[in-house]
Write a protein that holds these residues in place. Structure first.
Motif, PDB file in Angstrom:
ATOM      1  N   PRO A  31       0.835  -1.208   0.000  1.00 15.49           N
ATOM      2  CA  PRO A  31       0.000   0.000   0.000  1.00 15.49           C
ATOM      3  C   PRO A  31       0.862   1.246   0.000  1.00 15.49           C
ATOM      4  CG  PRO A  31      -0.758  -1.543   1.656  1.00 15.49           C
ATOM      5  CD  PRO A  31       0.542  -2.075   1.128  1.00 15.49           C
ATOM      6  N   TRP A  36      -4.307  11.315   2.444  1.00 12.47           N
ATOM      7  CA  TRP A  36      -5.683  11.761   2.295  1.00 12.47           C
ATOM      8  C   TRP A  36      -6.641  10.775   2.933  1.00 12.47           C
ATOM      9  CZ3 TRP A  36      -8.264   8.070  -0.430  1.00 12.47           C
ATOM     10  CH2 TRP A  36      -7.496   7.243  -1.242  1.00 12.47           C
ATOM     11  N   ILE A  37      -6.195   9.571   3.149  1.00 12.77           N
ATOM     12  CA  ILE A  37      -7.036   8.583   3.806  1.00 12.77           C
ATOM     13  C   ILE A  37      -6.861   8.642   5.312  1.00 12.77           C
ATOM     14  CG2 ILE A  37      -7.159   6.119   4.307  1.00 12.77           C
ATOM     15  CD1 ILE A  37      -6.935   5.585   1.383  1.00 12.77           C
ATOM     16  N   GLU A  38      -5.644   8.787   5.756  1.00 13.68           N
ATOM     17  CA  GLU A  38      -5.376   8.633   7.186  1.00 13.68           C
ATOM     18  C   GLU A  38      -5.600   9.915   7.969  1.00 13.68           C
ATOM     19  OE1 GLU A  38      -2.054   5.291   6.209  1.00 13.68           O
ATOM     20  OE2 GLU A  38      -1.462   7.230   7.001  1.00 13.68           O
ATOM     21  N   ARG A  39      -5.877  10.996   7.280  1.00 12.70           N
ATOM     22  CA  ARG A  39      -6.040  12.263   7.960  1.00 12.70           C
ATOM     23  C   ARG A  39      -7.240  12.209   8.888  1.00 12.70           C
ATOM     24  NH1 ARG A  39      -6.293  18.156   5.143  1.00 12.70           N
ATOM     25  NH2 ARG A  39      -6.616  19.349   7.023  1.00 12.70           N
ATOM     26  N   PRO A  40      -7.028  12.380  10.168  1.00  9.93           N
ATOM     27  CA  PRO A  40      -8.130  12.327  11.108  1.00  9.93           C
ATOM     28  C   PRO A  40      -8.850  13.656  11.206  1.00  9.93           C
ATOM     29  CG  PRO A  40      -6.106  12.628  12.279  1.00  9.93           C
ATOM     30  CD  PRO A  40      -5.753  12.548  10.818  1.00  9.93           C
ATOM     31  N   GLY A  65      -9.921  15.945  -4.166  1.00  6.80           N
ATOM     32  CA  GLY A  65      -9.122  14.794  -4.534  1.00  6.80           C
ATOM     33  C   GLY A  65      -9.935  13.709  -5.204  1.00  6.80           C
ATOM     34  N   ILE A  66     -11.229  13.707  -4.909  1.00  5.85           N
ATOM     35  CA  ILE A  66     -12.077  12.655  -5.442  1.00  5.85           C
ATOM     36  C   ILE A  66     -12.114  12.711  -6.966  1.00  5.85           C
ATOM     37  CG2 ILE A  66     -14.411  11.722  -5.408  1.00  5.85           C
ATOM     38  CD1 ILE A  66     -12.759  11.782  -2.720  1.00  5.85           C
ATOM     39  N   LEU A  68      -9.946  13.518  -8.919  1.00  4.88           N
ATOM     40  CA  LEU A  68      -8.700  13.244  -9.642  1.00  4.88           C
ATOM     41  C   LEU A  68      -8.945  12.077 -10.586  1.00  4.88           C
ATOM     42  CD1 LEU A  68      -6.013  13.454  -6.852  1.00  4.88           C
ATOM     43  CD2 LEU A  68      -6.521  15.099  -8.632  1.00  4.88           C
ATOM     44  N   ARG A  71      -4.423   8.391 -13.665  1.00  2.14           N
ATOM     45  CA  ARG A  71      -3.151   8.734 -13.061  1.00  2.14           C
ATOM     46  C   ARG A  71      -1.989   8.449 -13.994  1.00  2.14           C
ATOM     47  NH1 ARG A  71      -2.538   9.388  -7.696  1.00  2.14           N
ATOM     48  NH2 ARG A  71      -4.436   9.934  -6.657  1.00  2.14           N
TER      49      ARG A  71
ATOM     50  N   ARG B  34     -11.079   8.779   9.385  1.00  3.19           N
ATOM     51  CA  ARG B  34     -10.158   8.509   8.289  1.00  3.19           C
ATOM     52  C   ARG B  34      -9.148   7.423   8.645  1.00  3.19           C
ATOM     53  NH1 ARG B  34     -10.590  12.708   4.653  1.00  3.19           N
ATOM     54  NH2 ARG B  34     -12.804  12.721   4.297  1.00  3.19           N
ATOM     55  N   GLN B  35      -8.842   7.315   9.930  1.00 10.21           N
ATOM     56  CA  GLN B  35      -7.899   6.268  10.311  1.00 10.21           C
ATOM     57  C   GLN B  35      -8.526   4.892  10.118  1.00 10.21           C
ATOM     58  OE1 GLN B  35      -6.853   7.908  14.166  1.00 10.21           O
ATOM     59  NE2 GLN B  35      -4.818   8.388  13.411  1.00 10.21           N
ATOM     60  N   PHE B  37     -10.682   4.239   7.806  1.00  6.13           N
ATOM     61  CA  PHE B  37     -10.589   4.000   6.360  1.00  6.13           C
ATOM     62  C   PHE B  37      -9.166   3.606   5.973  1.00  6.13           C
ATOM     63  CE2 PHE B  37     -10.616   4.797   1.822  1.00  6.13           C
ATOM     64  CZ  PHE B  37     -11.831   4.243   1.457  1.00  6.13           C
ATOM     65  N   TYR B  41      -7.981   0.454   3.904  1.00  9.12           N
ATOM     66  CA  TYR B  41      -7.060   0.660   2.778  1.00  9.12           C
ATOM     67  C   TYR B  41      -5.934  -0.376   2.830  1.00  9.12           C
ATOM     68  CZ  TYR B  41      -3.563   3.374   0.072  1.00  9.12           C
ATOM     69  OH  TYR B  41      -2.609   3.810  -0.807  1.00  9.12           O
ATOM     70  N   TRP B  45      -5.844  -3.368   0.051  1.00  9.73           N
ATOM     71  CA  TRP B  45      -4.977  -2.907  -1.024  1.00  9.73           C
ATOM     72  C   TRP B  45      -4.651  -4.035  -2.010  1.00  9.73           C
ATOM     73  CZ3 TRP B  45      -2.936   1.376  -3.211  1.00  9.73           C
ATOM     74  CH2 TRP B  45      -1.863   1.191  -4.087  1.00  9.73           C
ATOM     75  N   HIS B  49      -5.455  -4.087  -5.941  1.00  3.52           N
ATOM     76  CA  HIS B  49      -4.310  -4.126  -6.852  1.00  3.52           C
ATOM     77  C   HIS B  49      -4.401  -5.346  -7.762  1.00  3.52           C
ATOM     78  CE1 HIS B  49       0.015  -4.669  -7.942  1.00  3.52           C
ATOM     79  NE2 HIS B  49      -0.034  -3.356  -8.029  1.00  3.52           N
ATOM     80  N   GLN B  66      -5.162   3.664  -6.136  1.00  2.58           N
ATOM     81  CA  GLN B  66      -5.444   4.851  -5.322  1.00  2.58           C
ATOM     82  C   GLN B  66      -6.749   5.498  -5.773  1.00  2.58           C
ATOM     83  OE1 GLN B  66      -2.990   7.447  -3.618  1.00  2.58           O
ATOM     84  NE2 GLN B  66      -1.540   5.917  -2.952  1.00  2.58           N
ATOM     85  N   ASP B  67      -6.967   5.528  -7.068  1.00  6.15           N
ATOM     86  CA  ASP B  67      -8.233   6.080  -7.581  1.00  6.15           C
ATOM     87  C   ASP B  67      -9.426   5.316  -7.022  1.00  6.15           C
ATOM     88  OD1 ASP B  67      -6.972   7.954  -9.058  1.00  6.15           O
ATOM     89  OD2 ASP B  67      -7.275   6.991 -10.994  1.00  6.15           O
ATOM     90  N   PHE B  69      -9.675   3.665  -4.236  1.00  5.78           N
ATOM     91  CA  PHE B  69      -9.942   3.979  -2.830  1.00  5.78           C
ATOM     92  C   PHE B  69     -10.506   5.389  -2.663  1.00  5.78           C
ATOM     93  CE2 PHE B  69      -7.220   0.289  -2.140  1.00  5.78           C
ATOM     94  CZ  PHE B  69      -7.922  -0.358  -1.128  1.00  5.78           C
ATOM     95  N   LEU B  70     -10.026   6.317  -3.473  1.00  5.32           N
ATOM     96  CA  LEU B  70     -10.614   7.660  -3.426  1.00  5.32           C
ATOM     97  C   LEU B  70     -12.098   7.615  -3.777  1.00  5.32           C
ATOM     98  CD1 LEU B  70      -7.845   9.851  -5.109  1.00  5.32           C
ATOM     99  CD2 LEU B  70      -8.932  10.348  -2.934  1.00  5.32           C
ATOM    100  N   LEU B  73     -14.025   6.085  -0.933  1.00  2.07           N
ATOM    101  CA  LEU B  73     -14.183   7.028   0.174  1.00  2.07           C
ATOM    102  C   LEU B  73     -15.339   7.981  -0.106  1.00  2.07           C
ATOM    103  CD1 LEU B  73     -13.138   8.235   2.815  1.00  2.07           C
ATOM    104  CD2 LEU B  73     -11.507   9.573   1.490  1.00  2.07           C
TER     105      LEU B  73
END
Lengths: 325, 192
Positions: A31, A36-40, A65-66, A68, A71, B34-35, B37, B41, B45, B49, B66-67, B69-70, B73
């Motif tokens: 991973p 952006w995921i772990e931000r509390p 960010g969504i 985006l 890539r 978020r933690q 999530f 993740y 993963w 993948h 990553q897309d 998971f975004l 979310l």
């Protein structure tokens, strides 16, 4: 039964399956870091109302960010001339063009330009600036600022936009900021909204809106300070960070400090000479409450958990999502 | 689409020792943690993948994951059954995989022959890409399961628990897919 190994790695190993596991395991991926995921969630500190715009911006940042999209690597970013004739590589830019990865953009004393940073923001390039596009991937937007000034406006999850300078890297945490670098490589980062991490080697300064941070070759980022701190405070901090200023500079900082300046002292707590840390701790303790779980002894020896606890109690921002592991 | 519902296959949840804990993580993530999530993740993963790798080039899979998971979310509030998170996430990954080709029509899936000619001088990596290409050439129903098993290192029960497929389906896909893969590799060896 050979089939059992294929199912759950039980039984006698199947040589062909083992071989394929070994060969194909090279394509496995761990991973990625995804701040952006772990931000509390944000927590309190200074008057909550003052941080509401930032909280709203953070929500926008995450939402931004969504969208985006793919890539795949981008060939470059759009660039437009705002005044005069900036140069992209060896060619003068009139109207719009593309700044390709690896190319330099240079403005003279009369010219200005605007770069569209993928789909996440813009950078305005001030006169007398030289910068290079280093990476243009949606997971890594990276410029190198050799000299001059830029204004960055980024709406994206943290740690997607980076600006390298000769002595530090500005890591965007969802924000707007100005970054200036002179011919000697000395720089100043000033944040107008959101947050920026200013890093070099193992040294990291966290700069919130309304604050600035200097950087110098050979030292890296200095200590962040709020722009409305006193002139004497800022001058003393500059001496402490970059000119070997010791007790005299620290004494001025202690005397000139207000409650907001705990931002500066929190960074200094692990940076000043160990014999001076007690003075910093005592001033912090006079300005804000020492949270449960933090002791003077632990803070002075730089206990990471205690420093983190105190940071969180300051309410500037929970530190886990922006600090390096 | 305002809401998505993913049905959990009968029996799948009972095989998942961590399912209640994961459902709790999903609930926490839905309430803004978020933690939580971040834990999901990490847990999922490899599954995401692997599903992507069933069709897209290895160099693209990380970014696309990553897309996924975004996207998850953003859409987490539409998931009605927290226990069906894995199957729901797998569906997002498959859709993203399909979008990848929809939006890149000039991209052609690499054949094993092409793969061997593409830019790497690292023999083990060439071998890995050739083996991957052989799997990518199998019928779709077997690709994902084999990649999750052989590339991502998940066991059959783990694949079932993560993807929401029944253990029986996973077992059949593994065995039939492996039989086909052996045949393809043998043909390739003789041809070479």
């Amino acid at each position: 039964m050979p089939g059992e190994y294929l199912w759950d790695r039980g039984g006698k190993p199947d040589p062909e399956v083992e071989r394929l596991e070994h060969v194909l395991g090279r394509l496995r991926s761990d991973p990625r870091e995804a701040p952006w995921i772990e931000r509390p969630a944000r927590i309190r500190l200074f008057p909550a109302r003052a941080w509401l715009p930032v909280a709203a911006a953070a929500a926008i940042v995450v939402a931004a960010g969504i969208w985006l999209a793919g890539r795949r690597p981008l060939p470059g970013w759009e660039v437009a001339s705002l005044a005069g004739a900036p140069r992209v590589g060896a060619n003068p830019l009139t109207g719009q063009g593309v700044l390709a990865v690896g190319q330099w953009l240079e403005t003279d004393g009369e010219s200005r330009a605007r770069i569209t940073v993928g789909s996440i923001g813009e950078v305005e390039v001030e006169p007398s600036t030289q910068l290079r596009l280093v990476e243009a991937r949606q997971s890594n937007h990276r410029l190198a600022l050799k000299r001059g000034a830029i204004r960055a406006f980024i709406s994206a999850p943290p740690r997607l936009f980076f600006v390298e300078t000769p002595s530090a890297v500005a890591v965007d945490l969802g924000c707007a900021y100005t970054l200036r670098v002179d011919e000697a490589g000395t720089g100043v980062l000033s944040v107008s909204s959101g947050w920026v991490s200013f890093q070099h080697g193992g040294r990291e300064s966290f700069v919130p809106a309304g604050a600035s941070c200097a950087t110098r070759p050979g030292t890296g980022p200095g200590t962040p300070y709020f722009d409305d701190s006193t002139e004497a405070f800022r001058a003393a901090l500059d001496r402490l960070d970059f000119e070997g200023g010791g007790g005299e500079a620290l004494a001025i900082l202690l005397a000139e400090s207000r409650r907001r300046d705990v931002l500066t002292f929190w960074h200094l707590l692990s940076r000043v000479d160990p014999s001076s840390r007690g003075l910093v701790f005592d001033r912090m303790a006079a300005l804000v409450d020492v949270p449960d779980g933090v002791t003077r002894e632990g803070a002075l020896r730089g206990d990471p958990q205690m420093l983190r606890l105190w940071w969180e109690d300051l309410g500037l921002e929970e530190s886990g999502w922006w600090r390096e592991p | 689409m305002d809401s998505l519902e993913v049905r959990r296959p009968a029996g799948a949840a009972t095989l998942r020792e961590g399912a209640p804990a994961e459902a709790a993580l999903v609930e926490a993530a839905r309430s803004g943690d978020r933690q939580a999530f971040g834990r999901l993740y990490s847990l999922y993963w490899r599954m995401v993948h692997g599903i992507l790798l069933a069709r897209v080039p290895p160099g693209e899979a990380d970014d696309l994951a990553q897309d996924v998971f975004l996207s998850a979310l953003r859409r987490l509030h539409t998931l009605r059954d927290p226990g069906a998170f894995g199957g729901w996430l797998a569906m997002i990954a498959r859709n993203r995989r399909a979008d990848y080709y929809r939006h890149a029509p000039q991209t052609v899936e690499a054949s094993p022959e092409i793969v061997e000619t593409l830019g790497t001088s690292d023999p083990p990596l060439v071998e890995a890409r050739a083996a991957l290409a052989a799997i990518q050439g199998l019928p779709e129903v077997y690709r994902e399961t084999l990649i999750l098993r052989l590339v991502e290192g998940l066991t059959g029960p783990e694949i079932a628990a993560r993807t929401g497929l029944t253990p029986g389906s996973v077992r059949v896909n593994l065995h039939r897919g492996m039989k086909l893969l052996r045949a393809r590799l043998e043909e390739g060896a003789h041809a070479g």
